[in-house]
Design a protein around this motif. Structure first.
Motif, PDB file in Angstrom:
ATOM      1  N   GLY A   5       0.825  -1.201   0.000  1.00  0.00           N
ATOM      2  CA  GLY A   5       0.000   0.000   0.000  1.00  0.00           C
ATOM      3  C   GLY A   5       0.853   1.241   0.000  1.00  0.00           C
ATOM      4  N   LEU A   6       0.204   2.341   0.349  1.00  0.00           N
ATOM      5  CA  LEU A   6       0.863   3.638   0.381  1.00  0.00           C
ATOM      6  C   LEU A   6       1.176   4.005   1.829  1.00  0.00           C
ATOM      7  N   VAL A  31       4.422  -1.579  -2.922  1.00  0.00           N
ATOM      8  CA  VAL A  31       4.651  -0.716  -1.767  1.00  0.00           C
ATOM      9  C   VAL A  31       5.097   0.639  -2.290  1.00  0.00           C
ATOM     10  N   THR A  32       4.383   1.667  -1.904  1.00  0.00           N
ATOM     11  CA  THR A  32       4.722   3.023  -2.327  1.00  0.00           C
ATOM     12  C   THR A  32       4.956   3.879  -1.095  1.00  0.00           C
ATOM     13  N   ALA A  63      12.318  -2.152  -7.736  1.00  0.00           N
ATOM     14  CA  ALA A  63      11.919  -0.763  -7.948  1.00  0.00           C
ATOM     15  C   ALA A  63      11.862  -0.477  -9.445  1.00  0.00           C
ATOM     16  N   PRO A  64      11.114   0.538  -9.853  1.00  0.00           N
ATOM     17  CA  PRO A  64      11.021   0.878 -11.282  1.00  0.00           C
ATOM     18  C   PRO A  64      12.390   1.132 -11.895  1.00  0.00           C
ATOM     19  N   GLU A 114      12.492   3.045  -1.296  1.00  0.00           N
ATOM     20  CA  GLU A 114      12.067   1.648  -1.111  1.00  0.00           C
ATOM     21  C   GLU A 114      10.725   1.372  -1.756  1.00  0.00           C
ATOM     22  N   THR A 115      10.235   2.329  -2.514  1.00  0.00           N
ATOM     23  CA  THR A 115       9.051   2.085  -3.331  1.00  0.00           C
ATOM     24  C   THR A 115       9.395   1.015  -4.361  1.00  0.00           C
ATOM     25  N   ALA A 116       8.604  -0.050  -4.356  1.00  0.00           N
ATOM     26  CA  ALA A 116       8.919  -1.191  -5.211  1.00  0.00           C
ATOM     27  C   ALA A 116       7.771  -2.184  -5.160  1.00  0.00           C
TER      28      ALA A 116
END
Length: 126
Positions: free
Chosen positions: A10-11, A122-123, A40-41, A90-92
């Motif tokens: 989630g965010l 996870v954002t 991650a992107p 760690e957004t991934a």
């Protein structure tokens, strides 16, 4: 049939926490290792941490020690990843994976793992 299902993504704001869950079905006694990875992107998938059920041992990527923790509920066939003090970097997509056997650095390589979940996003916002 082996199936891994991640949930709990989630965010969250910078500094926040999340607990991911990996529900495992179809595991046999020969499958001794599971791990969490993240991607991650625009980056390669990287090892987060893992469990060696045969040795009853948990390992983590060096950079994550002290902030991330893996636990399990055997009654629910679920492995958890507790993540604390998260940063936007760690957004991934976070994945759980499982395999029969690994050792040493091999346990931290994605090619070692045979079974994968679909991932959970996870954002972390700034």
């Amino acid at each position: 049939q082996v199936q891994l299902d991640e949930s709990g993504g989630g965010l969250v704001r910078t500094g926040g926490s999340l607990r991911l869950a990996c529900s495992i079905s179809g595991r046999t006694a020969r499958m001794n290792h599971m791990a969490w990875f993240r991607q991650a992107p625009g980056k390669e998938r990287e090892f987060v941490g893992g469990i060696d059920w045969r040795q009853n041992n948990v390992i983590y990527a060096d950079s994550l020690k002290g902030r991330f923790a893996i636990s399990e509920d055997n009654a629910k066939n679920t492995v958890y990843l507790q993540m604390n003090n998260l940063t936007p970097e760690e957004t991934a997509v976070y994945y759980c994976a499982m395999t029969f056997y690994c050792s040493g650095d091999g346990c931290q390589r994605q090619l070692t793992y045979v079974y994968w979940g679909q991932g959970t996003q996870v954002t972390v916002s700034a």
